[in-house]
Design an enzyme around this catalytic site. Structure first.
Site, PDB file in Angstrom:
ATOM      1  N   GLU A   3       0.859  -1.185   0.000  1.00 11.65           N
ATOM      2  CA  GLU A   3       0.000   0.000   0.000  1.00 11.65           C
ATOM      3  C   GLU A   3       0.894   1.234   0.000  1.00 11.65           C
ATOM      4  OE1 GLU A   3      -3.487  -0.295   2.204  1.00 11.65           O
ATOM      5  OE2 GLU A   3      -3.852   1.859   2.335  1.00 11.65           O
ATOM      6  N   ARG A   4       0.640   2.115  -0.957  1.00 10.81           N
ATOM      7  CA  ARG A   4       1.442   3.339  -1.126  1.00 10.81           C
ATOM      8  C   ARG A   4       2.920   3.025  -1.355  1.00 10.81           C
ATOM      9  NH1 ARG A   4      -3.128   5.596  -2.417  1.00 10.81           N
ATOM     10  NH2 ARG A   4      -4.629   5.559  -0.719  1.00 10.81           N
ATOM     11  N   ASN A  15      -3.401  -1.579   7.591  1.00  9.97           N
ATOM     12  CA  ASN A  15      -4.680  -2.172   7.195  1.00  9.97           C
ATOM     13  C   ASN A  15      -4.420  -3.682   7.151  1.00  9.97           C
ATOM     14  OD1 ASN A  15      -5.896   0.397   6.824  1.00  9.97           O
ATOM     15  ND2 ASN A  15      -4.829   0.554   4.867  1.00  9.97           N
ATOM     16  N   LYS A  50      -4.136   0.047  13.925  1.00  9.71           N
ATOM     17  CA  LYS A  50      -5.000   1.072  13.333  1.00  9.71           C
ATOM     18  C   LYS A  50      -6.425   0.637  13.633  1.00  9.71           C
ATOM     19  CE  LYS A  50      -6.372   2.931   8.789  1.00  9.71           C
ATOM     20  NZ  LYS A  50      -5.987   3.056   7.359  1.00  9.71           N
ATOM     21  N   GLU A  61     -10.827   4.821   9.099  1.00  5.68           N
ATOM     22  CA  GLU A  61     -11.038   4.459   7.690  1.00  5.68           C
ATOM     23  C   GLU A  61     -11.633   3.054   7.564  1.00  5.68           C
ATOM     24  OE1 GLU A  61      -7.131   5.193   5.890  1.00  5.68           O
ATOM     25  OE2 GLU A  61      -7.795   7.233   5.422  1.00  5.68           O
ATOM     26  N   ARG A  87     -12.201  17.421   9.790  1.00 10.12           N
ATOM     27  CA  ARG A  87     -11.389  16.207   9.964  1.00 10.12           C
ATOM     28  C   ARG A  87     -10.100  16.493  10.745  1.00 10.12           C
ATOM     29  NH1 ARG A  87      -8.766  12.611   5.034  1.00 10.12           N
ATOM     30  NH2 ARG A  87      -6.980  11.875   6.221  1.00 10.12           N
ATOM     31  N   LYS A 144       0.533  11.044  13.494  1.00  5.84           N
ATOM     32  CA  LYS A 144       1.136  11.536  12.244  1.00  5.84           C
ATOM     33  C   LYS A 144       1.668  12.952  12.441  1.00  5.84           C
ATOM     34  CE  LYS A 144      -1.388   8.695   8.903  1.00  5.84           C
ATOM     35  NZ  LYS A 144      -2.160   8.653   7.636  1.00  5.84           N
ATOM     36  N   ASP A 204      -2.971  14.401   6.658  1.00  5.89           N
ATOM     37  CA  ASP A 204      -2.459  13.138   6.137  1.00  5.89           C
ATOM     38  C   ASP A 204      -1.203  13.312   5.273  1.00  5.89           C
ATOM     39  OD1 ASP A 204      -2.268  10.503   5.638  1.00  5.89           O
ATOM     40  OD2 ASP A 204      -4.074  10.310   4.433  1.00  5.89           O
ATOM     41  N   GLU A 256       4.815   9.700  13.694  1.00  2.91           N
ATOM     42  CA  GLU A 256       4.724   8.904  12.462  1.00  2.91           C
ATOM     43  C   GLU A 256       4.950   9.816  11.262  1.00  2.91           C
ATOM     44  OE1 GLU A 256       1.476   6.016  12.019  1.00  2.91           O
ATOM     45  OE2 GLU A 256       1.292   6.576   9.908  1.00  2.91           O
ATOM     46  N   GLU A 267       3.588   9.281  -0.874  1.00  2.00           N
ATOM     47  CA  GLU A 267       2.242   9.151  -1.416  1.00  2.00           C
ATOM     48  C   GLU A 267       1.717  10.464  -1.996  1.00  2.00           C
ATOM     49  OE1 GLU A 267      -0.456   7.799   1.607  1.00  2.00           O
ATOM     50  OE2 GLU A 267      -2.238   8.159   0.392  1.00  2.00           O
ATOM     51  N   TRP A 293     -13.058  13.217   1.888  1.00  2.00           N
ATOM     52  CA  TRP A 293     -12.105  12.687   0.911  1.00  2.00           C
ATOM     53  C   TRP A 293     -12.038  13.594  -0.324  1.00  2.00           C
ATOM     54  CZ3 TRP A 293     -13.243   6.638   1.067  1.00  2.00           C
ATOM     55  CH2 TRP A 293     -12.600   6.099   2.191  1.00  2.00           C
TER      56      TRP A 293
HETATM   57  C1  BDP Z   1      -3.444   7.404   4.090  1.00  3.06           C
HETATM   58  C2  BDP Z   1      -3.261   6.413   3.003  1.00  3.06           C
HETATM   59  C3  BDP Z   1      -3.884   5.085   3.299  1.00  3.06           C
HETATM   60  C4  BDP Z   1      -3.453   4.616   4.674  1.00  3.06           C
HETATM   61  C5  BDP Z   1      -3.801   5.664   5.702  1.00  3.06           C
HETATM   62  C6  BDP Z   1      -3.275   5.340   7.072  1.00  3.06           C
HETATM   63  O1  BDP Z   1      -3.820   6.948   1.823  1.00  3.06           O
HETATM   64  O2  BDP Z   1      -3.469   4.195   2.292  1.00  3.06           O
HETATM   65  O3  BDP Z   1      -4.062   3.410   5.007  1.00  3.06           O
HETATM   66  O4  BDP Z   1      -3.218   6.880   5.359  1.00  3.06           O
HETATM   67  O5  BDP Z   1      -2.293   5.944   7.457  1.00  3.06           O
HETATM   68  O6  BDP Z   1      -2.453   8.354   3.897  1.00  3.06           O
HETATM   69  O7  BDP Z   1      -3.824   4.510   7.771  1.00  3.06           O
END
Ligand code: BDP
Length: 722
Positions: free
Chosen positions: A189-190, A232, A309, A313, A358, A382, A387, A409, A415, A565
Site C-alpha cells: 500500500e502506497r 490495514n 490502526k 477508515e 477532519r 502523524k 495526512d 509517524e 504518497e 475525501w
Molecule cells: C493514508 C493512506 C492510506 C493509509 C492511511 C493510514 O492513503 O493508504 O491506510 O493513510 O495511514 O495516507 O492509515
C-alpha cells in the site's frame, strides 16, 4: 596501389591511437556505472591522505553474531576504502581498531561518560595504547559496538580526520521503527518501489540474502524495529504459518539490533472464528490475545509488539463495542506486558459521520484519554492532523498529552509528493515538524522535545516512518528516494539533527566526495521539497491530489462517498475566496493549539504565509505582504514551483561529470517527468481556480496549456500503491 593504401591506413590508425590515448589521459576518469543497490554503504577508495590506516580488528572474547556483523562491516569498509583487508587479532597493534565493551577498555583509554550512553550508544576515540596508535569503538553492549562500527565507517567515508576522533553518540529515542505497509500478497500500500521485500510465499524456508542488506542499511542508521505488515491488517498475519515467517525474519534481523513487530487487526480472534466477539472487555477476548502473545513470544522471544490502526477508515476497533481507544490498547498491552512488548496505537482516526473538521478529530478523541493508557502503550501520531501532505502544521496532539508517550509517524514513501518519480528530499519536512514550537511550556517546547519526553525519562519514546523500501534494485524506487530513508533514520536517532547535515552525509556516501558535487547535490535536495509544495499545494493548501491513487491534481473532485475525501472540502474555493477557516469563526481547530500559538495563527497577518490557507478563508483580492493579491500570489507560487523543477534539472546537468552515467541518466529521466508534471499541476490548478474565481490571470502569467475539461478527463486506472 594496395600497399599505399595499407601504409595510409596504418598511419591513420597510429594517429587515431594517439588521439585516443591523449583523450584517455585528458578526460577525468568517469565513475563506473552503478545501480544503486549498495545504498549509502558504498565504500569507495579514499585518497591516500584521508584513507584509514587500520590494519587489525581487536576484540577480546568470543564475538556474538552482532559483533561478527560489526567486524564484517569494518572489513568490508576497509577493503573498499583502502583496498586492504583487516586481520583479526587480540593484541593491540599500531593501526588497530579496538572493539571494547565497557569494563574491557584498553588501559589508558578514557571511557568517561560511557555509562550514560545506554545499551545502544557508543564512543569513537583515537588513542595511544602502549605506544600504539589505535581507534577505539567502545560501548556498553554489542549493539552499541555495531552502531559504533557504522559510525566509524561513516566518519571515514565522509572524510573526517581519523586520527583525532572523539565522538560520543546515543539515540535520543528508544523505538526507531519502519512501518511497512506491505500486504500478505506482496503488494505494498502506497509503495512505489516494486513488491514487498518480504517474500512471504517463500518464507520461512527461503531467506533472501537481501534481508541481510536491509538489516545492514537500517543498522547503519540505528533503526531498531520493523513492523512487517500493513496497518490495514489481515487476521492471517497472526496465525501459526505467518508467525513462523515473521520468526524467520526476526532471526535474520536480530544480530543487527532490529526487532520485529506486527500490525494487528483488532477483530482478529472474531474473524478467525476463535471468539464470539472482539469486545476488548470480554474475558474471552483478553484471554485469546494473551495466548496469542505467548505463542508469538515462543517463536520470537524478542518480539517488539503490535501496531494498531483501529476505528479509522473503516478498520475495526473498540468503538465497535462502545469501548474506548484506552480499553482497546490496554487490553492488548496487558497481553504483551509480561514479555516487555509494546502497543503502538495510532491516533490517525476520523469518521465521515462526524460533521466536524477532519483536522480536529484525532485531538478530540485522544486528548481526553491523556494519562489513561497502560505504561507499555505509545500513541502514534502523524506529523500533521490531515495526512502526510507536502506541508502541514505540526499535529496539535504534540504537547497536548503530557501524561502519554507520543510517537511520531512520518511517511517516508511519498504518497502525496510525487511517488518515487519526483525529487523531494523530506529532511526539511521532518526538520520543520520537529523544530516546531508547540508553545506548551514557558520558554518553548518543540515537537522533538515532546518526543524525547525529557520530563518523564522513564516512559517509552519513539518515531515511526512509513517505509519506502521494496523489491526495486534501488530499494526505494529511485536513487534520491534513498535519501529519505537515510534522513528518517538519522532523525529517529537524533530528532534535533539537521536536514542539511544529513543530506551532506548521504550525498557524500552515495554519490561523490568532491565538495563541488556534494554542494551541488545537497543544494538540489534542500530546494526540492519546497518546489513540490509550490507546484502542488502552495500557501497552506492541502489534499488537492486526485482520488484514490493521489497522483496528480484533482482540486475539482467533489463527488466521493465521504465529504472529507474530496479536495473541495479542503480548499473551499468559491467566487469570493479560498482556504479553510479554522479560526473561531470557522471550525476553530486553532483552539487545539496552545493559546499563544492559536492567538498568533488566528490572525492572517501573523500566520506564516506557508500556512495561510490551512487556517484562513480569504478573499481572492486579500493583500499579501508582497503587495500582490492572494490570487496573484497563488499563481506566482505555482509558477515558482515549475521554475524550481526546471532548476533542479539544470542543476543536475552540472553534476554529470561527478556521477556515473547510469545513475545520472536514471535521475535525469525522472527529473524530466517532474518538470512535465510540475507544469501539469500548475496548469490544471490554475485553470481550476480561475474557473472558480472568475478572475483574469495576473499580468504576464502564462495561460494553461490545455482546457480544464481536458485535465479533468485524465485517468490512471492502474496507478501503483493503490
Ligand atoms: C493514508 C493512506 C492510506 C493509509 C492511511 C493510514 O492513503 O493508504 O491506510 O493513510 O495511514 O495516507 O492509515
Amino acid at each position: 596501389m594496395m600497399q599505399i593504401w595499407n601504409r595510409a591506413l596504418a598511419a591513420l590508425a597510429l594517429v587515431a591511437a594517439a588521439v585516443l590515448a591523449s583523450a584517455v589521459h585528458a578526460a577525468p576518469a568517469h565513475p563506473a556505472d552503478e545501480d544503486g543497490y549498495e545504498l549509502w554503504l558504498r565504500y569507495r577508495p579514499l585518497p591516500q591522505a584521508h584513507a584509514p590506516r587500520w590494519n587489525t580488528i581487536v576484540f577480546d572474547g568470543a564475538p556474538s553474531a552482532t559483533v561478527r556483523a560489526a567486524i564484517d562491516e569494518l572489513r568490508r569498509g576497509a577493503q573498499g576504502m583502502t583496498g586492504k583487508d583487516l586481520a583479526l587479532g587480540t593484541r593491540v597493534t599500531d593501526g588497530a581498531v579496538v572493539l571494547a565493551r565497557a569494563g574491557k577498555l584498553p588501559a589508558g583509554v578514557d571511557g568517561a561518560g560511557l555509562a550514560d550512553l545506554g545499551r545502544e550508544g557508543y564512543l569513537l576515540k583515537s588513542a595511544t595504547v602502549a605506544g600504539k596508535r589505535v581507534t577505539v569503538i567502545a560501548a556498553n553492549d554489542d549493539i552499541g559496538l555495531l552502531y559504533g562500527a557504522f559510525g566509524l565507517l561513516r566518519a571515514a567515508n565522509t572524510g573526517k580526520p581519523l586520527d583525532r576522533l572523539d565522538e560520543r553518540s546515543a539515540p535520543k529515542l528508544q523505538l526507531r521503527v519502519l512501518n511497512h505497509w506491505d500486504n500478505l500478497d506482496r503488494s505494498v500500500e502506497r509503495g512505489y518501489a516494486g513488491q514487498s521485500i518480504w517474500n512471504w510465499w517463500e518464507l520461512p524456508d527461503v531467506r533472501d540474502r537481501r534481508y541481510v542488506d536491509y538489516a545492514r542499511a537500517n543498522a547503519s542508521l540505528g533503526i531498531n524495529g520493523t513492523v512487517l505488515n500493513n496497518v490495514n491488517s489481515k487476521p492471517e498475519i497472526l496465525t501459526a504459518p505467518w508467525i513462523a515467517k515473521a520468526a524467520a525474519l526476526a532471526d535474520v534481523l536480530r544480530p543487527y539490533g532490529i526487532k520485529v513487530y506486527l500490525s494487528a487487526r483488532f477483530s482478529t480472534p472474531l474473524e478467525l472464528k476463535e471468539t464470539k466477539t472482539a469486545d476488548p472487555l470480554s474475558p474471552e477476548v483478553a484471554a485469546w490475545w494473551r495466548n496469542k502473545a505467548d505463542e508469538i513470544y515462543r517463536a520470537i522471544p524478542d518480539f517488539g509488539g503490535f501496531l494498531v490502526k483501529a476505528n479509522s477508515e473503516g478498520q475495526p476497533g473498540p468503538q465497535d463495542y462502545h469501548r474506548t481507544h484506552v480499553d482497546g490498547a490496554n487490553m492488548l498491552a496487558a497481553a504483551l506486558a509480561p514479555h516487555n512488548g509494546v502497543v503502538m496505537w495510532r491516533a490517525f482516526v476520523y469518521a465521515a459521520e462526524k460533521p466536524d473538521d477532519r483536522a480536529k478529530q484525532a485531538y478530540d478523541e485522544f486528548k481526553p484519554l491523556d494519562g489513561k493508557f497502560a505504561r507499555n502503550v505509545l500513541v502514534q501520531v502523524k506529523n500533521g492532523a490531515i495526512d502526510f501532505q507536502p506541508r502541514e502544521p505540526f499535529h496539535p496532539l504534540f504537547g497536548a498529552m503530557p501524561a502519554t508517550p507520543l510517537m511520531m509517524e512520518f511517511q517516508i514513501t511519498k504518497e502525496y509528493l510525487g511517488f518515487a518519480m519526483h525529487m523531494a528530499y523530506l529532511g526539511p519536512l521532518f526538520e520543520e515538524t520537529l523544530t516546531s514550537d508547540t508553545m506548551r511550556q514557558p520558554g518553548g517546547l518543540t515537537v522533538a522535545q515532546v518526543l524525547e519526553d525529557a520530563a518523564h525519562g522513564k516512559r517509552p519514546t519513539g518515531m515511526a516512518g512509513v517505509a519506502n523500501v521494496g523489491s526495486s534494485r534501488t530499494w526505494s524506487g529511485s536513487h534520491f528516494d534513498q535519501a529519505n530513508w537515510y534522513a528518517y533514520g538519522r532523525f529517529a536517532w537524533d530528532p534535533q539533527g539537521s536536514a542539511r547535515a544529513f543530506a551532506e552525509e548521504w550525498a557524500t556516501q552515495t554519490f561523490a566526495r568532491d565538495p563541488k558535487a556534494v554542494q551541488g547535490i545537497v543544494d538540489m535536495m534542500m530546494m526540492s521539497r519546497e518546489a513540490v509544495v509550490n507546484y502542488m499545494t502552495p500557501l497552506g493548501l492541502h489534499h488537492l491530489m486526485d482520488t484514490g491513487h493521489h497522483h496528480g491534481p484533482g482540486p475539482w473532485v467533489d463527488n466521493l462517498g465521504r465529504p472529507d475525501w474530496n479536495p473541495t472540502y479542503y480548499h473551499k474555493a468559491d467566487r469570493q475566496g479560498i482556504g479553510f477557516d479554522r479560526t473561531a469563526r470557522g471550525s476553530n481547530a486553532l483552539a487545539q493549539y496552545a493559546p499563544a500559538l492559536a492567538a498568533r495563527w488566528s490572525d492572517p497577518r501573523t500566520t506564516p504565509p506557508e500556512l495561510l490557507l490551512w487556517f484562513h478563508h480569504l478573499p481572492w483580492d486579500y493583500a499579501m505582504p508582497s503587495g500582490r493579491t492572494l490570487w496573484a500570489e497563488l499563481v506566482g507560487h505555482y509558477d515558482r514551483g515549475v521554475a524550481q523543477a526546471e532548476e533542479l534539472r539544470t542543476r543536475w546537468e552540472r553534476m554529470k561529470p561527478f556521477v556515473d552515467a547510469r545513475r545520472y541518466d536514471e535521475v535525469r529521466e525522472r527529473l524530466d517527468v517532474q518538470v512535465k508534471e510540475a507544469h501539469w499541476w500548475r496548469d490544471a490548478s490554475v485553470a481550476y481556480f480561475q474557473s472558480v474565481s472568475g478572475l483574469a490571470l495576473p499580468p504576464g502569467a502564462r495561460p494553461p496549456a490545455r482546457s480544464l475539461d481536458e485535465y479533468k478527463a485524465i485517468r490512471f486506472p492502474y496507478a501503483p500503491g493503490h
